[in-house]
Write a protein that holds these residues in place. Structure first.
Motif, PDB file in Angstrom:
ATOM      1  N   ARG A 260      70.956  56.267  72.037  1.00 42.46           N
ATOM      2  CA  ARG A 260      70.641  54.902  72.435  1.00 42.46           C
ATOM      3  C   ARG A 260      71.944  54.140  72.662  1.00 42.46           C
ATOM      4  O   ARG A 260      72.967  54.425  72.042  1.00 42.46           O
ATOM      5  N   VAL A 261      71.890  53.130  73.509  1.00 39.51           N
ATOM      6  CA  VAL A 261      73.066  52.312  73.809  1.00 39.51           C
ATOM      7  C   VAL A 261      72.669  50.843  73.744  1.00 39.51           C
ATOM      8  O   VAL A 261      71.630  50.446  74.279  1.00 39.51           O
ATOM      9  N   ARG A 262      73.502  50.050  73.079  1.00 42.63           N
ATOM     10  CA  ARG A 262      73.334  48.604  73.093  1.00 42.63           C
ATOM     11  C   ARG A 262      74.507  48.012  73.874  1.00 42.63           C
ATOM     12  O   ARG A 262      75.664  48.231  73.545  1.00 42.63           O
ATOM     13  N   VAL A 263      74.207  47.264  74.918  1.00 40.96           N
ATOM     14  CA  VAL A 263      75.219  46.611  75.737  1.00 40.96           C
ATOM     15  C   VAL A 263      75.298  45.148  75.321  1.00 40.96           C
ATOM     16  O   VAL A 263      74.275  44.459  75.289  1.00 40.96           O
ATOM     17  N   VAL A 264      76.495  44.680  74.995  1.00 38.21           N
ATOM     18  CA  VAL A 264      76.695  43.308  74.533  1.00 38.21           C
ATOM     19  C   VAL A 264      77.714  42.622  75.444  1.00 38.21           C
ATOM     20  O   VAL A 264      78.839  43.102  75.593  1.00 38.21           O
ATOM     21  N   ALA A 265      77.310  41.524  76.063  1.00 37.88           N
ATOM     22  CA  ALA A 265      78.219  40.745  76.909  1.00 37.88           C
ATOM     23  C   ALA A 265      79.004  39.778  76.025  1.00 37.88           C
ATOM     24  O   ALA A 265      78.422  38.873  75.416  1.00 37.88           O
ATOM     25  N   LEU A 329      71.472  44.164  76.014  1.00 34.77           N
ATOM     26  CA  LEU A 329      70.517  45.080  76.628  1.00 34.77           C
ATOM     27  C   LEU A 329      70.469  46.356  75.798  1.00 34.77           C
ATOM     28  O   LEU A 329      71.509  46.829  75.321  1.00 34.77           O
ATOM     29  N   LEU A 330      69.276  46.914  75.634  1.00 32.96           N
ATOM     30  CA  LEU A 330      69.097  48.151  74.881  1.00 32.96           C
ATOM     31  C   LEU A 330      68.613  49.254  75.816  1.00 32.96           C
ATOM     32  O   LEU A 330      67.688  49.045  76.606  1.00 32.96           O
ATOM     33  N   ALA A 331      69.257  50.410  75.718  1.00 35.99           N
ATOM     34  CA  ALA A 331      68.843  51.582  76.490  1.00 35.99           C
ATOM     35  C   ALA A 331      68.356  52.661  75.530  1.00 35.99           C
ATOM     36  O   ALA A 331      68.903  52.821  74.429  1.00 35.99           O
ATOM     37  N   ASP A 332      67.321  53.402  75.946  1.00 38.15           N
ATOM     38  CA  ASP A 332      66.779  54.443  75.078  1.00 38.15           C
ATOM     39  C   ASP A 332      67.611  55.721  75.171  1.00 38.15           C
ATOM     40  O   ASP A 332      68.624  55.784  75.876  1.00 38.15           O
ATOM     41  N   ARG A 333      67.179  56.753  74.481  1.00 37.83           N
ATOM     42  CA  ARG A 333      67.938  57.998  74.421  1.00 37.83           C
ATOM     43  C   ARG A 333      68.028  58.699  75.768  1.00 37.83           C
ATOM     44  O   ARG A 333      68.918  59.520  75.985  1.00 37.83           O
ATOM     45  N   ASP A 334      67.086  58.421  76.658  1.00 36.12           N
ATOM     46  CA  ASP A 334      67.089  59.063  77.970  1.00 36.12           C
ATOM     47  C   ASP A 334      67.896  58.293  79.003  1.00 36.12           C
ATOM     48  O   ASP A 334      67.968  58.693  80.162  1.00 36.12           O
ATOM     49  N   GLY A 335      68.489  57.177  78.598  1.00 35.33           N
ATOM     50  CA  GLY A 335      69.334  56.421  79.518  1.00 35.33           C
ATOM     51  C   GLY A 335      68.624  55.328  80.278  1.00 35.33           C
ATOM     52  O   GLY A 335      69.217  54.725  81.174  1.00 35.33           O
ATOM     53  N   TRP A 336      67.364  55.023  79.935  1.00 35.93           N
ATOM     54  CA  TRP A 336      66.632  53.949  80.610  1.00 35.93           C
ATOM     55  C   TRP A 336      66.841  52.635  79.860  1.00 35.93           C
ATOM     56  O   TRP A 336      66.698  52.574  78.631  1.00 35.93           O
ATOM     57  N   LEU A 337      67.156  51.574  80.588  1.00 32.43           N
ATOM     58  CA  LEU A 337      67.236  50.250  79.984  1.00 32.43           C
ATOM     59  C   LEU A 337      65.826  49.790  79.635  1.00 32.43           C
ATOM     60  O   LEU A 337      64.922  49.854  80.461  1.00 32.43           O
TER      61      LEU A 337
END
Length: 394
Positions: A260-265, A329-337
Protein backbone atom coordinates in the motif's frame (compact mmCIF):
# COMPACT_ATOMS: atom_id res chain seq x y z
CA UNK A 1 -18.33 1.05 -8.92
CA UNK A 2 -15.90 -0.99 -10.96
CA UNK A 3 -15.75 -4.43 -9.43
CA UNK A 4 -16.73 -7.46 -11.43
CA UNK A 5 -19.80 -9.36 -10.28
CA UNK A 6 -19.11 -12.12 -7.76
CA UNK A 7 -19.11 -14.87 -10.40
CA UNK A 8 -15.51 -16.10 -10.63
CA UNK A 9 -16.31 -17.71 -13.98
CA UNK A 10 -16.87 -14.31 -15.58
CA UNK A 11 -13.44 -13.06 -14.58
CA UNK A 12 -11.89 -16.26 -15.93
CA UNK A 13 -13.86 -15.99 -19.17
CA UNK A 14 -12.76 -12.40 -19.80
CA UNK A 15 -9.11 -13.22 -19.14
CA UNK A 16 -9.22 -16.24 -21.47
CA UNK A 17 -10.87 -14.25 -24.25
CA UNK A 18 -8.32 -11.46 -24.02
CA UNK A 19 -5.40 -13.88 -23.90
CA UNK A 20 -6.79 -15.77 -26.89
CA UNK A 21 -7.12 -12.61 -28.98
CA UNK A 22 -3.62 -11.44 -28.04
CA UNK A 23 -2.18 -14.87 -28.88
CA UNK A 24 -3.95 -14.82 -32.24
CA UNK A 25 -2.57 -11.36 -32.98
CA UNK A 26 0.98 -12.45 -32.12
CA UNK A 27 0.62 -15.56 -34.30
CA UNK A 28 -0.65 -13.54 -37.26
CA UNK A 29 2.21 -11.08 -36.83
CA UNK A 30 4.82 -13.84 -36.54
CA UNK A 31 3.50 -15.44 -39.73
CA UNK A 32 3.70 -12.13 -41.56
CA UNK A 33 -0.05 -11.99 -42.09
CA UNK A 34 -0.31 -8.58 -40.45
CA UNK A 35 2.13 -5.71 -40.25
CA UNK A 36 2.72 -2.91 -37.78
CA UNK A 37 0.66 0.15 -37.01
CA UNK A 38 2.19 3.00 -35.03
CA UNK A 39 5.04 0.79 -33.88
CA UNK A 40 3.05 -2.23 -32.64
CA UNK A 41 1.42 -5.28 -34.30
CA UNK A 42 -1.75 -4.24 -36.14
CA UNK A 43 -5.05 -6.00 -35.44
CA UNK A 44 -6.04 -7.20 -38.93
CA UNK A 45 -9.79 -7.59 -38.47
CA UNK A 46 -12.59 -5.05 -38.29
CA UNK A 47 -14.19 -6.66 -35.23
CA UNK A 48 -13.07 -7.95 -31.83
CA UNK A 49 -14.79 -9.66 -28.92
CA UNK A 50 -16.39 -7.00 -26.74
CA UNK A 51 -15.30 -8.02 -23.25
CA UNK A 52 -16.64 -4.77 -21.85
CA UNK A 53 -20.11 -5.74 -23.10
CA UNK A 54 -19.89 -9.16 -21.46
CA UNK A 55 -19.17 -7.43 -18.17
CA UNK A 56 -22.54 -5.66 -18.12
CA UNK A 57 -24.59 -8.31 -19.98
CA UNK A 58 -24.38 -11.47 -17.87
CA UNK A 59 -26.94 -13.23 -20.05
CA UNK A 60 -24.70 -12.82 -23.09
CA UNK A 61 -21.67 -13.91 -21.05
CA UNK A 62 -23.46 -17.08 -19.94
CA UNK A 63 -24.43 -17.87 -23.53
CA UNK A 64 -20.84 -17.56 -24.64
CA UNK A 65 -19.52 -19.58 -21.69
CA UNK A 66 -21.96 -22.42 -22.37
CA UNK A 67 -21.17 -22.35 -26.08
CA UNK A 68 -17.44 -22.50 -25.47
CA UNK A 69 -18.01 -25.39 -23.07
CA UNK A 70 -20.01 -27.22 -25.73
CA UNK A 71 -17.27 -26.52 -28.26
CA UNK A 72 -14.68 -28.04 -25.91
CA UNK A 73 -16.82 -31.16 -25.43
CA UNK A 74 -17.29 -31.38 -29.20
CA UNK A 75 -13.54 -31.35 -29.76
CA UNK A 76 -13.14 -34.18 -27.25
CA UNK A 77 -15.83 -36.19 -29.06
CA UNK A 78 -14.10 -35.66 -32.40
CA UNK A 79 -10.79 -36.89 -30.95
CA UNK A 80 -12.55 -39.95 -29.54
CA UNK A 81 -14.22 -40.57 -32.89
CA UNK A 82 -10.86 -40.59 -34.64
CA UNK A 83 -9.43 -43.04 -32.12
CA UNK A 84 -12.55 -45.22 -31.70
CA UNK A 85 -13.74 -46.39 -35.08
CA UNK A 86 -16.47 -48.64 -33.83
CA UNK A 87 -18.53 -45.74 -32.48
CA UNK A 88 -17.27 -43.04 -34.81
CA UNK A 89 -20.64 -42.35 -36.41
CA UNK A 90 -22.43 -41.97 -33.06
CA UNK A 91 -19.75 -39.74 -31.60
CA UNK A 92 -19.69 -37.46 -34.64
CA UNK A 93 -23.48 -37.28 -34.64
CA UNK A 94 -23.54 -36.30 -30.96
CA UNK A 95 -20.83 -33.69 -31.63
CA UNK A 96 -22.79 -32.19 -34.52
CA UNK A 97 -26.01 -32.13 -32.49
CA UNK A 98 -24.22 -30.41 -29.61
CA UNK A 99 -22.94 -27.70 -31.92
CA UNK A 100 -26.42 -27.16 -33.34
CA UNK A 101 -28.07 -26.94 -29.92
CA UNK A 102 -25.41 -24.73 -28.33
CA UNK A 103 -26.73 -21.28 -27.34
CA UNK A 104 -24.45 -19.35 -29.66
CA UNK A 105 -24.63 -15.61 -28.93
CA UNK A 106 -25.50 -13.19 -31.70
CA UNK A 107 -22.31 -11.87 -33.38
CA UNK A 108 -23.84 -8.37 -33.43
CA UNK A 109 -23.91 -8.42 -29.63
CA UNK A 110 -20.67 -10.30 -29.03
CA UNK A 111 -18.42 -8.34 -31.38
CA UNK A 112 -17.57 -4.66 -31.48
CA UNK A 113 -15.74 -2.49 -33.98
CA UNK A 114 -11.96 -2.73 -33.86
CA UNK A 115 -9.10 -0.63 -35.17
CA UNK A 116 -5.56 -1.59 -36.16
CA UNK A 117 -4.40 -0.23 -32.79
CA UNK A 118 -7.13 -1.82 -30.63
CA UNK A 119 -4.68 -4.10 -28.83
CA UNK A 120 -1.87 -1.56 -28.52
CA UNK A 121 -0.53 -0.76 -25.08
CA UNK A 122 0.64 2.66 -23.95
CA UNK A 123 4.42 3.05 -23.66
CA UNK A 124 4.09 5.77 -21.00
CA UNK A 125 3.35 3.48 -18.05
CA UNK A 126 0.90 6.17 -16.87
CA UNK A 127 3.45 8.60 -15.46
CA UNK A 128 3.40 12.11 -14.01
CA UNK A 129 5.63 13.30 -16.84
CA UNK A 130 3.18 11.97 -19.43
CA UNK A 131 0.27 13.59 -17.58
CA UNK A 132 2.10 16.93 -17.58
CA UNK A 133 2.87 16.69 -21.29
CA UNK A 134 -0.68 15.55 -21.99
CA UNK A 135 -2.05 18.60 -20.18
CA UNK A 136 -0.24 20.86 -22.66
CA UNK A 137 -1.48 18.89 -25.66
CA UNK A 138 -5.03 18.79 -24.31
CA UNK A 139 -5.11 22.54 -23.69
CA UNK A 140 -3.94 23.24 -27.25
CA UNK A 141 -5.96 20.68 -29.22
CA UNK A 142 -8.83 19.34 -27.10
CA UNK A 143 -10.13 21.79 -24.50
CA UNK A 144 -11.97 23.98 -27.03
CA UNK A 145 -14.45 21.16 -27.65
CA UNK A 146 -14.18 18.83 -24.66
CA UNK A 147 -13.85 21.62 -22.10
CA UNK A 148 -11.18 22.30 -19.53
CA UNK A 149 -12.87 19.90 -17.13
CA UNK A 150 -13.43 17.19 -19.78
CA UNK A 151 -17.24 17.24 -19.60
CA UNK A 152 -17.70 18.07 -23.29
CA UNK A 153 -18.81 21.65 -22.77
CA UNK A 154 -15.96 23.61 -24.37
CA UNK A 155 -16.52 26.97 -26.10
CA UNK A 156 -16.77 25.31 -29.54
CA UNK A 157 -18.98 22.40 -28.45
CA UNK A 158 -22.30 24.03 -29.37
CA UNK A 159 -21.12 24.74 -32.92
CA UNK A 160 -20.40 21.07 -33.70
CA UNK A 161 -22.81 18.73 -35.51
CA UNK A 162 -22.66 16.38 -32.54
CA UNK A 163 -22.00 17.34 -28.93
CA UNK A 164 -18.58 16.06 -27.78
CA UNK A 165 -18.75 13.08 -25.42
CA UNK A 166 -17.83 13.68 -21.82
CA UNK A 167 -14.52 12.21 -20.77
CA UNK A 168 -15.93 11.71 -17.26
CA UNK A 169 -17.85 8.64 -18.37
CA UNK A 170 -17.35 5.02 -17.25
CA UNK A 171 -18.47 3.82 -20.67
CA UNK A 172 -15.88 5.92 -22.49
CA UNK A 173 -13.13 5.06 -20.03
CA UNK A 174 -13.76 1.34 -20.48
CA UNK A 175 -12.79 1.57 -24.12
CA UNK A 176 -9.40 0.03 -24.90
CA UNK A 177 -6.51 2.49 -24.86
CA UNK A 178 -5.70 1.39 -28.41
CA UNK A 179 -9.22 2.26 -29.57
CA UNK A 180 -9.01 5.72 -27.99
CA UNK A 181 -5.58 6.22 -29.56
CA UNK A 182 -7.05 5.42 -32.99
CA UNK A 183 -9.93 7.87 -32.51
CA UNK A 184 -7.43 10.65 -31.80
CA UNK A 185 -5.11 9.97 -34.73
CA UNK A 186 -7.81 8.95 -37.25
CA UNK A 187 -10.76 11.03 -36.07
CA UNK A 188 -14.35 9.93 -35.66
CA UNK A 189 -17.28 9.74 -38.07
CA UNK A 190 -21.00 9.09 -37.72
CA UNK A 191 -23.01 6.41 -39.52
CA UNK A 192 -23.24 8.62 -42.63
CA UNK A 193 -19.48 9.08 -42.76
CA UNK A 194 -19.60 12.70 -41.61
CA UNK A 195 -16.68 13.70 -39.39
CA UNK A 196 -17.66 14.27 -35.76
CA UNK A 197 -14.07 14.71 -34.56
CA UNK A 198 -11.09 15.70 -36.71
CA UNK A 199 -8.07 13.45 -37.14
CA UNK A 200 -5.03 14.69 -35.22
CA UNK A 201 -2.54 12.17 -36.58
CA UNK A 202 -0.85 14.83 -38.66
CA UNK A 203 -0.68 17.37 -35.84
CA UNK A 204 0.12 15.26 -32.78
CA UNK A 205 2.93 12.72 -32.52
CA UNK A 206 2.25 9.18 -31.28
CA UNK A 207 4.05 9.97 -28.02
CA UNK A 208 1.90 13.05 -27.44
CA UNK A 209 -1.24 11.08 -28.25
CA UNK A 210 -0.44 8.51 -25.57
CA UNK A 211 0.40 11.36 -23.18
CA UNK A 212 -2.92 13.12 -23.73
CA UNK A 213 -4.74 9.84 -23.04
CA UNK A 214 -2.93 9.67 -19.68
CA UNK A 215 -3.97 13.23 -18.96
CA UNK A 216 -7.58 12.40 -19.85
CA UNK A 217 -7.58 9.65 -17.20
CA UNK A 218 -6.30 12.05 -14.56
CA UNK A 219 -8.75 14.74 -15.71
CA UNK A 220 -11.70 12.33 -15.54
CA UNK A 221 -10.74 11.33 -12.00
CA UNK A 222 -10.42 14.91 -10.78
CA UNK A 223 -13.62 16.12 -12.41
CA UNK A 224 -15.52 13.06 -11.20
CA UNK A 225 -14.27 13.57 -7.65
CA UNK A 226 -15.53 17.16 -7.66
CA UNK A 227 -18.87 16.43 -9.33
CA UNK A 228 -19.78 13.09 -7.77
CA UNK A 229 -17.41 12.50 -4.88
CA UNK A 230 -15.92 9.46 -6.63
CA UNK A 231 -13.97 8.53 -9.74
CA UNK A 232 -15.81 7.19 -12.80
CA UNK A 233 -13.20 4.45 -13.30
CA UNK A 234 -10.24 3.08 -11.31
CA UNK A 235 -6.95 4.93 -11.62
CA UNK A 236 -3.45 3.59 -11.12
CA UNK A 237 -0.94 5.30 -8.90
CA UNK A 238 0.95 7.37 -11.52
CA UNK A 239 4.60 6.52 -11.99
CA UNK A 240 7.27 8.98 -10.91
CA UNK A 241 10.93 8.87 -9.85
CA UNK A 242 11.18 8.27 -6.11
CA UNK A 243 14.06 8.90 -3.72
CA UNK A 244 14.16 7.29 -0.29
CA UNK A 245 16.91 8.71 1.89
CA UNK A 246 20.35 8.05 0.45
CA UNK A 247 19.23 4.98 -1.51
CA UNK A 248 19.46 4.85 -5.28
CA UNK A 249 16.43 6.37 -7.03
CA UNK A 250 13.62 4.01 -8.00
CA UNK A 251 10.29 4.36 -9.78
CA UNK A 252 6.91 4.41 -8.11
CA UNK A 253 5.70 1.70 -10.50
CA UNK A 254 7.95 -0.73 -8.62
CA UNK A 255 5.60 -0.40 -5.64
CA UNK A 256 2.53 -1.41 -7.63
CA UNK A 257 1.46 -4.91 -6.77
CA UNK A 258 3.51 -5.13 -3.61
CA UNK A 259 2.47 -2.69 -0.93
CA UNK A 260 0.00 0.00 0.00
CA UNK A 261 1.11 3.59 -0.59
CA UNK A 262 0.03 6.79 1.14
CA UNK A 263 0.73 9.97 -0.83
CA UNK A 264 0.97 13.15 1.25
CA UNK A 265 1.16 16.63 -0.30
CA UNK A 266 3.48 18.68 1.93
CA UNK A 267 2.04 22.15 2.62
CA UNK A 268 5.07 23.69 4.38
CA UNK A 269 4.26 22.79 8.00
CA UNK A 270 6.42 19.82 9.10
CA UNK A 271 4.21 19.17 12.10
CA UNK A 272 1.18 18.67 9.86
CA UNK A 273 2.71 15.54 8.38
CA UNK A 274 1.29 12.28 9.71
CA UNK A 275 3.69 9.87 11.38
CA UNK A 276 5.05 6.92 9.47
CA UNK A 277 2.84 3.82 9.49
CA UNK A 278 4.19 0.29 8.85
CA UNK A 279 0.98 -0.64 7.03
CA UNK A 280 1.95 1.39 3.97
CA UNK A 281 4.79 3.26 2.32
CA UNK A 282 4.50 7.02 2.75
CA UNK A 283 5.38 9.15 -0.29
CA UNK A 284 5.87 12.87 0.16
CA UNK A 285 4.90 15.31 -2.57
CA UNK A 286 6.63 18.69 -2.78
CA UNK A 287 6.34 21.39 -5.40
CA UNK A 288 9.92 21.03 -6.63
CA UNK A 289 10.46 17.32 -6.00
CA UNK A 290 13.02 17.78 -3.21
CA UNK A 291 12.94 16.91 0.48
CA UNK A 292 12.68 19.95 2.78
CA UNK A 293 15.50 20.02 5.33
CA UNK A 294 13.24 20.65 8.30
CA UNK A 295 11.20 17.46 7.99
CA UNK A 296 11.26 15.73 11.40
CA UNK A 297 12.62 12.21 11.52
CA UNK A 298 9.99 9.50 11.09
CA UNK A 299 7.68 11.87 9.23
CA UNK A 300 8.56 11.08 5.61
CA UNK A 301 10.50 8.13 4.25
CA UNK A 302 10.36 8.82 0.50
CA UNK A 303 9.75 11.79 -1.81
CA UNK A 304 8.48 12.00 -5.39
CA UNK A 305 11.63 13.31 -7.11
CA UNK A 306 9.86 15.06 -9.97
CA UNK A 307 8.63 18.62 -10.23
CA UNK A 308 5.76 17.30 -12.40
CA UNK A 309 4.30 15.16 -9.63
CA UNK A 310 2.63 18.03 -7.75
CA UNK A 311 0.56 19.16 -10.73
CA UNK A 312 -0.33 15.60 -11.79
CA UNK A 313 -1.65 14.66 -8.36
CA UNK A 314 -3.52 17.96 -8.08
CA UNK A 315 -5.39 17.12 -11.28
CA UNK A 316 -6.15 13.61 -10.00
CA UNK A 317 -7.40 14.96 -6.66
CA UNK A 318 -9.58 17.52 -8.43
CA UNK A 319 -8.03 20.61 -6.84
CA UNK A 320 -5.87 23.48 -8.04
CA UNK A 321 -2.12 23.27 -7.51
CA UNK A 322 -2.40 25.99 -4.88
CA UNK A 323 -4.83 23.95 -2.81
CA UNK A 324 -3.20 20.50 -3.00
CA UNK A 325 -1.16 20.96 0.20
CA UNK A 326 -2.36 18.68 2.99
CA UNK A 327 -4.22 16.33 0.62
CA UNK A 328 -3.61 12.61 1.09
CA UNK A 329 -4.27 9.71 -1.27
CA UNK A 330 -4.23 5.99 -0.46
CA UNK A 331 -3.34 3.28 -2.97
CA UNK A 332 -4.01 -0.42 -2.42
CA UNK A 333 -1.53 -3.28 -2.78
CA UNK A 334 -2.29 -3.63 -6.49
CA UNK A 335 -1.39 -0.02 -7.23
CA UNK A 336 -4.92 1.39 -7.59
CA UNK A 337 -5.69 4.73 -5.95
CA UNK A 338 -8.67 4.16 -3.68
CA UNK A 339 -9.17 6.94 -1.12
CA UNK A 340 -8.66 10.69 -0.80
CA UNK A 341 -8.29 12.72 2.37
CA UNK A 342 -8.94 16.46 2.18
CA UNK A 343 -6.65 18.96 3.93
CA UNK A 344 -7.49 19.51 7.58
CA UNK A 345 -9.55 16.34 7.93
CA UNK A 346 -9.11 14.34 11.11
CA UNK A 347 -9.15 10.60 10.66
CA UNK A 348 -10.39 8.46 7.79
CA UNK A 349 -13.79 6.94 7.03
CA UNK A 350 -15.55 5.02 4.28
CA UNK A 351 -16.73 8.37 2.88
CA UNK A 352 -13.13 9.02 1.77
CA UNK A 353 -13.28 6.14 -0.73
CA UNK A 354 -13.22 7.50 -4.27
CA UNK A 355 -12.92 4.09 -5.94
CA UNK A 356 -15.43 1.58 -4.63
CA UNK A 357 -16.53 -1.85 -5.74
CA UNK A 358 -19.42 -2.38 -3.33
CA UNK A 359 -19.28 -4.12 0.04
CA UNK A 360 -21.49 -7.11 0.92
CA UNK A 361 -23.29 -6.43 4.18
CA UNK A 362 -21.55 -9.29 6.01
CA UNK A 363 -18.14 -7.76 5.24
CA UNK A 364 -19.23 -4.32 6.46
CA UNK A 365 -20.31 -5.76 9.81
CA UNK A 366 -16.83 -7.23 10.28
CA UNK A 367 -15.31 -3.74 10.25
CA UNK A 368 -17.38 -2.43 13.14
CA UNK A 369 -15.39 -1.16 16.11
CA UNK A 370 -12.17 -0.52 14.19
CA UNK A 371 -10.61 2.90 13.79
CA UNK A 372 -11.38 4.63 10.49
CA UNK A 373 -8.02 4.08 8.79
CA UNK A 374 -7.77 0.40 9.74
CA UNK A 375 -11.33 -0.24 8.54
CA UNK A 376 -10.57 1.57 5.29
CA UNK A 377 -7.40 -0.44 4.63
CA UNK A 378 -9.18 -3.73 5.32
CA UNK A 379 -12.00 -2.69 3.01
CA UNK A 380 -9.50 -1.89 0.25
CA UNK A 381 -7.86 -5.30 0.68
CA UNK A 382 -11.19 -7.13 0.66
CA UNK A 383 -12.53 -5.32 -2.40
CA UNK A 384 -9.85 -5.74 -5.03
CA UNK A 385 -10.34 -3.73 -8.21
CA UNK A 386 -11.41 -5.81 -11.19
CA UNK A 387 -11.69 -3.27 -13.97
CA UNK A 388 -12.44 -4.26 -17.57
CA UNK A 389 -10.98 -1.93 -20.17
CA UNK A 390 -11.33 -2.99 -23.77
CA UNK A 391 -12.11 -6.51 -22.59
CA UNK A 392 -8.97 -6.80 -20.48
CA UNK A 393 -9.32 -7.39 -16.74
CA UNK A 394 -6.87 -5.15 -14.85
Amino acid sequence: MNGLPAQAWLNTLLVLLQDAQLALLQLWHALGLTGDSHGQPAWPWARRIAGETLLIDLGLARQLAWSLGVLAVTLVLVVLAVAWRRHRGVLLAVAALALILAPWPSPSLLLSAAAPTSFHTSPTGFSVNAIARGAEVYAHHCAACHGEDGRGEGPLAASLSRWPPTLVSPLLARRADGDLFWHVVDGMRDARGQATMPAFGGAISDADTWAVLDYMKALAAGTGAVANGSWPTPLLLPDTPVRCGDDAPLTLAQWRGGQRVRVVAFDGDPQSLPGLDPRFQTLLLTRDGTVPRDIPQLRADCVAASSQAWGAFARIAGVSIDKLGGTELLADRDGWLRARGAPGERGWSEADMVCKSGTPARESRGLAGLDGLTALLLKMDAERVRFVKGGFVH
